[in-house]
Enzyme design. Structure first.
Site, PDB file in Angstrom:
ATOM      1  N   ASP A  55      -2.343 -10.399   3.577  1.00 16.17           N
ATOM      2  CA  ASP A  55      -1.838  -8.944   2.880  1.00 16.17           C
ATOM      3  C   ASP A  55      -0.266  -9.046   2.565  1.00 16.17           C
ATOM      4  O   ASP A  55       0.496  -7.881   2.782  1.00 16.17           O
ATOM      5  CB  ASP A  55      -2.188  -7.973   3.763  1.00 16.17           C
ATOM      6  CG  ASP A  55      -2.030  -6.409   3.390  1.00 16.17           C
ATOM      7  OD1 ASP A  55      -2.270  -6.285   2.242  1.00 16.17           O
ATOM      8  OD2 ASP A  55      -1.382  -5.688   4.115  1.00 16.17           O
ATOM      9  N   TYR A 100       7.367  -7.578  -3.114  1.00 17.12           N
ATOM     10  CA  TYR A 100       6.098  -7.395  -2.417  1.00 17.12           C
ATOM     11  C   TYR A 100       5.814  -8.228  -1.416  1.00 17.12           C
ATOM     12  O   TYR A 100       4.684  -9.054  -1.673  1.00 17.12           O
ATOM     13  CB  TYR A 100       4.962  -7.143  -3.576  1.00 17.12           C
ATOM     14  CG  TYR A 100       3.979  -6.075  -3.194  1.00 17.12           C
ATOM     15  CD1 TYR A 100       4.079  -4.811  -3.074  1.00 17.12           C
ATOM     16  CD2 TYR A 100       2.451  -6.649  -3.115  1.00 17.12           C
ATOM     17  CE1 TYR A 100       3.115  -4.050  -2.853  1.00 17.12           C
ATOM     18  CE2 TYR A 100       1.268  -5.952  -2.904  1.00 17.12           C
ATOM     19  CZ  TYR A 100       1.616  -4.712  -2.771  1.00 17.12           C
ATOM     20  OH  TYR A 100       0.715  -3.656  -2.431  1.00 17.12           O
ATOM     21  N   HIS A 113      -0.665   7.483  -6.221  1.00 11.37           N
ATOM     22  CA  HIS A 113      -0.014   6.057  -5.696  1.00 11.37           C
ATOM     23  C   HIS A 113       0.310   5.012  -6.393  1.00 11.37           C
ATOM     24  O   HIS A 113       0.997   4.268  -6.493  1.00 11.37           O
ATOM     25  CB  HIS A 113      -1.291   5.932  -4.446  1.00 11.37           C
ATOM     26  CG  HIS A 113      -0.964   4.426  -3.852  1.00 11.37           C
ATOM     27  ND1 HIS A 113      -0.283   4.352  -2.426  1.00 11.37           N
ATOM     28  CD2 HIS A 113      -1.114   2.936  -4.397  1.00 11.37           C
ATOM     29  CE1 HIS A 113      -0.312   2.947  -2.222  1.00 11.37           C
ATOM     30  NE2 HIS A 113      -0.803   2.315  -3.364  1.00 11.37           N
ATOM     31  N   GLU A 114      -0.877   4.804  -7.372  1.00 17.40           N
ATOM     32  CA  GLU A 114      -0.757   3.454  -8.337  1.00 17.40           C
ATOM     33  C   GLU A 114       0.477   3.778  -9.297  1.00 17.40           C
ATOM     34  O   GLU A 114       1.107   2.997  -9.544  1.00 17.40           O
ATOM     35  CB  GLU A 114      -2.204   3.382  -9.038  1.00 17.40           C
ATOM     36  CG  GLU A 114      -3.128   2.583  -8.116  1.00 17.40           C
ATOM     37  CD  GLU A 114      -2.711   1.419  -7.303  1.00 17.40           C
ATOM     38  OE1 GLU A 114      -2.322   0.595  -8.037  1.00 17.40           O
ATOM     39  OE2 GLU A 114      -3.060   1.259  -6.341  1.00 17.40           O
ATOM     40  N   HIS A 154       3.716   2.954  -8.242  1.00 16.82           N
ATOM     41  CA  HIS A 154       4.117   1.555  -8.145  1.00 16.82           C
ATOM     42  C   HIS A 154       4.967   1.178  -9.420  1.00 16.82           C
ATOM     43  O   HIS A 154       5.742   0.440  -9.372  1.00 16.82           O
ATOM     44  CB  HIS A 154       2.770   0.473  -8.077  1.00 16.82           C
ATOM     45  CG  HIS A 154       2.515   0.375  -6.540  1.00 16.82           C
ATOM     46  ND1 HIS A 154       3.345   0.032  -5.583  1.00 16.82           N
ATOM     47  CD2 HIS A 154       1.425   0.500  -5.936  1.00 16.82           C
ATOM     48  CE1 HIS A 154       2.310   0.016  -4.469  1.00 16.82           C
ATOM     49  NE2 HIS A 154       1.297   0.325  -4.551  1.00 16.82           N
ATOM     50  N   HIS A 193       0.025  -3.466   3.629  1.00 11.56           N
ATOM     51  CA  HIS A 193      -0.713  -2.362   3.703  1.00 11.56           C
ATOM     52  C   HIS A 193      -0.889  -1.988   5.188  1.00 11.56           C
ATOM     53  O   HIS A 193      -1.495  -0.781   5.384  1.00 11.56           O
ATOM     54  CB  HIS A 193      -1.946  -2.476   2.996  1.00 11.56           C
ATOM     55  CG  HIS A 193      -1.979  -2.616   1.660  1.00 11.56           C
ATOM     56  ND1 HIS A 193      -2.005  -3.879   0.638  1.00 11.56           N
ATOM     57  CD2 HIS A 193      -1.970  -1.677   0.261  1.00 11.56           C
ATOM     58  CE1 HIS A 193      -1.959  -3.630  -0.341  1.00 11.56           C
ATOM     59  NE2 HIS A 193      -1.900  -2.413  -0.632  1.00 11.56           N
ATOM     60  N   GLU A 224       4.634  -0.072  -0.560  1.00 10.22           N
ATOM     61  CA  GLU A 224       3.559   0.427  -0.370  1.00 10.22           C
ATOM     62  C   GLU A 224       3.721   1.780   0.005  1.00 10.22           C
ATOM     63  O   GLU A 224       2.979   2.907  -0.267  1.00 10.22           O
ATOM     64  CB  GLU A 224       2.642  -0.150   0.874  1.00 10.22           C
ATOM     65  CG  GLU A 224       1.762  -1.197   0.157  1.00 10.22           C
ATOM     66  CD  GLU A 224       0.892  -0.599  -1.099  1.00 10.22           C
ATOM     67  OE1 GLU A 224       0.253   0.508  -0.649  1.00 10.22           O
ATOM     68  OE2 GLU A 224       0.666  -1.210  -2.104  1.00 10.22           O
TER      69      GLU A 224
HETATM   70 ZN    ZN Z   1      -0.326   0.210  -3.409  1.00 15.22          ZN
END
Ligand code: ZN
Length: 415
Positions: free
Chosen positions: A306, A224, A209-210, A213, A311, A233
């Protein structure tokens, strides 16, 4: 709650926000002077990229309120909120670096907050004997090989950028850092406190996941905030899940469609951090609260927190992808993954859900997958999204920082 209490609460929230803004301003000055170390910083030059953390602020906030014995959670929450603000301003921005081959380097911060830390394992080197170092090494290799084999992509930037990770990162001696993040150049993994509801952050889907990005940032740079942020995301969850499915050679109907499986301690009632197929059902426990993700536009979360709900609302496109991949059948990284990858490159930097959905249909046609367009339309309809070319995100509260002039100004300062 009476009116007085409500105002009191809002005043406190404002004061906390102002404090955070002041801290950010201070960090901005320090960064300009090149003197920042620790979270989000590195010895690299500052360029045009950004930090992304795995656990969203609302999960950390709930966990911090409910686990007062864990001294690291509250400040991890605060640092995570700060990091997200920095992203919006285009601040955490080390330049990419590489050796052309995507070689791995794993560092050990040894419980400190300095990056990258002590070099613990290099590409081709023998096992370090430290389980976290060796897992970070294994997972970043799987992610790199997935992009190479499935998308013929040479590491994160397609130019062989090094795959760098640091494990055992803390805020300071007294406070754990209970999150994992991509700082624009490398992966950083904290380690949960003994009293934490979290078990570990070094998991294949967290790494994938990271690192995704990083790929999104190089390929598409989805802003973002709001729907483009929720799509950013969602891309990380989609490709994070695909990496896991690829590693296990699972077809779409066998996949668990979870992100962060294994993140919670065994006595916590949670399967993962997110469930892509059934958003809002990944966890529900007194120690952490309940998964708040919507899986349909009817439940779209309108918030300025957020980063405009990035998210939360990512659950909506996540479910569209999972439904589409399951309906197509077979390996999800094949036609469905390729359609998403292609659409991502053609969506500009601020797509809405509707305009991104339109691009997935265009991508299916361009890739010779016309026979899947009806299935694709049905998947988007199931989450309440109608594909529309160039549709604008009208559901997200605006944010001063996202106004182009200010945004460009922030970029200019780090250039
Ligand atoms: Zn993320």
């Amino acid at each position: 709650m009476d009116t007085h209490a409500i105002f009191e609460k809002e005043r406190n929230a404002d004061a906390a926000k102002q404090q955070s803004i002041n801290a950010n301003e201070k960090l901005l000055e320090e960064t300009a002077a090149g003197s920042v170390t620790g979270i989000g910083a590195s010895s690299q030059d500052w360029g045009d990229s950004t930090a992304r953390s795995f656990l969203p602020p609302y999960v950390l906030e709930e966990a911090a309120k409910r686990n007062p014995d864990d001294t690291g959670l509250w400040s991890t929450y605060q640092r995570t909120v700060e990091m997200m603000d920095e992203q919006v301003k285009g601040k955490f921005a080390p330049r990419a670096f590489g050796d052309g081959r995507g070689s791995r380097e794993i560092y050990d911060a040894e419980g400190s907050n300095s990056l990258p830390g002590r070099l613990a394992r290099v590409e081709g080197g023998s096992r370090s004997g430290d389980a976290e170092v060796d897992r970070a090494y294994e997972y970043s290799g799987i992610v790199r090989d997935f992009y190479k084999k499935v998308f013929d992509r040479n590491s994160i930037d397609d130019r062989g950028m090094k795959m760098v990770s640091t494990v055992n990162f803390r805020q300071d001696e007294s406070k754990a850092f209970e999150n994992a993040f991509w700082n624009g150049t490398q992966m950083v993994y904290g380690r949960p406190d003994a009293a934490s509801p979290f078990k570990t952050f070094i998991l294949l889907d967290v790494s994938a996941h990271e690192i995704a990005h990083g790929v999104t940032q190089k390929m598409a740079d989805f802003k973002y905030y709001g729907q483009s942020g929720a799509l950013n995301e969602s891309m990380s969850d989609v490709f994070g899940s695909l990496v896991k499915q690829y590693a296990k050679q699972q077809t779409a109907d066998k996949a668990d469609w979870m992100i962060g499986t294994g993140i919670w301690k065994d006595d916590v009632n949670g399967r993962a951090l997110r469930d892509m197929l059934n958003p809002g059902t990944a966890f529900d426990d007194p120690r952490i609260g309940k998964d708040p993700q919507p899986g349909h536009m009817d439940k779209y979360v309108k918030t300025s927190g957020d980063s405009g709900g990035v998210h939360y609302n990512s659950g909506i496109p996540n479910r569209a992808f999972a439904l589409f991949a399951k309906a197509v059948g077979g390996y999800a990284w094949e036609a469905p993954g390729k359609i998403w990858y292609e659409a991502m490159q053609n969506s500009g930097s601020r797509p809405s859900f509707a305009s991104f959905a339109h691009e997935t249909i265009e991508a299916a046609k361009a890739l010779g997958q016309q026979d899947k367009v009806d299935t694709l339309r049905r998947a988007w309809a199931a989450v309440g999204v109608t594909p529309e070319r160039g549709a604008i995100d009208t559901l997200t509260p605006s944010r001063r920082m996202m106004e182009p002039e200010l945004h460009d100004h922030a970029h200019a300062r780090v250039a």
